[in-house]
Motif scaffolding. Sequence first.
Motif, PDB file in Angstrom:
ATOM      1  N   TRP A 217       0.735  -1.210  -0.112  1.00 46.81           N
ATOM      2  CA  TRP A 217      -0.033  -0.059   0.045  1.00 46.81           C
ATOM      3  C   TRP A 217       1.037   1.227   0.038  1.00 46.81           C
ATOM      4  CZ3 TRP A 217      -4.830  -0.893  -1.279  1.00 46.81           C
ATOM      5  CH2 TRP A 217      -5.435  -2.102  -0.825  1.00 46.81           C
ATOM      6  N   GLY A 239      -4.947  -8.334  -0.581  1.00 46.56           N
ATOM      7  CA  GLY A 239      -4.826  -7.376   0.665  1.00 46.56           C
ATOM      8  C   GLY A 239      -5.336  -8.248   1.747  1.00 46.56           C
ATOM      9  N   HIS A 240      -4.562  -7.683   3.005  1.00 39.33           N
ATOM     10  CA  HIS A 240      -4.911  -8.373   4.346  1.00 39.33           C
ATOM     11  C   HIS A 240      -5.686  -7.375   5.179  1.00 39.33           C
ATOM     12  CE1 HIS A 240      -2.717 -12.030   3.107  1.00 39.33           C
ATOM     13  NE2 HIS A 240      -1.969 -11.005   2.654  1.00 39.33           N
ATOM     14  N   LEU A 241      -7.070  -7.683   5.711  1.00 43.88           N
ATOM     15  CA  LEU A 241      -7.452  -6.883   6.772  1.00 43.88           C
ATOM     16  C   LEU A 241      -8.111  -7.634   7.981  1.00 43.88           C
ATOM     17  CD1 LEU A 241      -8.598  -3.925   7.171  1.00 43.88           C
ATOM     18  CD2 LEU A 241     -10.714  -4.642   5.975  1.00 43.88           C
ATOM     19  N   GLY A 261      -2.932   2.187   3.369  1.00 47.45           N
ATOM     20  CA  GLY A 261      -3.501   0.975   3.674  1.00 47.45           C
ATOM     21  C   GLY A 261      -4.779   1.473   4.471  1.00 47.45           C
ATOM     22  N   VAL A 273      -9.187   2.895  -0.269  1.00 48.04           N
ATOM     23  CA  VAL A 273      -8.166   2.790   0.607  1.00 48.04           C
ATOM     24  C   VAL A 273      -6.898   3.621   0.114  1.00 48.04           C
ATOM     25  CG1 VAL A 273      -6.501   1.028   1.278  1.00 48.04           C
ATOM     26  CG2 VAL A 273      -8.829   0.089   0.594  1.00 48.04           C
ATOM     27  N   PHE A 310      -5.586  -2.032   6.159  1.00 45.48           N
ATOM     28  CA  PHE A 310      -4.974  -3.070   5.578  1.00 45.48           C
ATOM     29  C   PHE A 310      -3.360  -3.371   5.899  1.00 45.48           C
ATOM     30  CE2 PHE A 310      -8.739  -2.582   2.844  1.00 45.48           C
ATOM     31  CZ  PHE A 310      -8.972  -3.827   2.309  1.00 45.48           C
TER      32      PHE A 310
END
Length: 318
Positions: A217, A239-241, A261, A273, A310
């Motif tokens: 990001w 992506g990771h949330l 992010g 984002v 994120f």
Amino acid sequence: MNTPLRVAFAGTPAFAARALEAIIDAGFDVPLVLTQPDRPAGRGMKLTPSAVKQIALKHGIEVDQPERLRTVEQRARLAASTPDVLVVAAYGLILPPAVLQLPRLGCLNIHASLLPRWRGAAPIHRAIEAGDRETGITIMQMDEGLDTGPMLMRHALSIAADDTTGSLHDKLAELGATSIVEALRLLPAGGLVAEVQPLDGVTYASKIGRNDAEIDWRRPARDIECAVRAFNPFPGAVGHLRGNLIKLWSARIVDAQGVPGEVLQADEAGVVVACGDGALCFTELQRSGSRRMGAGEFLRGFAVNAGETFSLENPAAA
């Protein structure tokens, strides 16, 4: 009456299958098709023939599926087919010198870039990822290097602002099919002029791995938007949330700023984002184990709130 050119063919996926269809439809004699062995596919992991094999069987053409082409025995059926030329498109095996020297007119490769840019395994992905405005098809006389042989024909194609690897693949498959038929018609009479590839402008399109699609990001929104399109349909930008893996399939650049992010907005219109420079509005998303959804439907099943962030790195790799 002229004897039709005997064109053996080596290829595996849909890109190559379209070229094989065009060669058959153009009336060339195809004595043998080489393709990768059947592989497990689908939820049941059933052995499935390649797209090229399916076309060959449909037309009653002999198929050979050697694991390698290193030995005389592995090359026996190709040699027995006595081709004038071997056309290669996304085959998946390196051709040893003995194969390159077998056809009297050599081996022609259909490559999905304007060489010498994007030699290698993933030229379509890498062209979009890099933000290139143009790509194309090169018909190349193969040598022992990695896409280093002399160029016989180049046809350019503009990359549209909304092209994904999926859409550009289909356009290039069509262009590759028409280009190889054109080249084969010119080949016997010496109508193709070989041009040595210049040393300037060489780039390499490395094979796509799943880690390539992890979004950083901190990069500019423009770069990430190109990556989202490049990794659609495979492997999908990631992506990771809150520890959840989210695939991000479609995005547009928006005029907004924030911490890289950071979720700036999340509603029916999309999930916005912040990036290193600018922001992206994601309009199609997918949670692990689910299907692709528009932003509104996705948010009804997985709440995302402004102010969340994120992860800048893959939590599984930390």
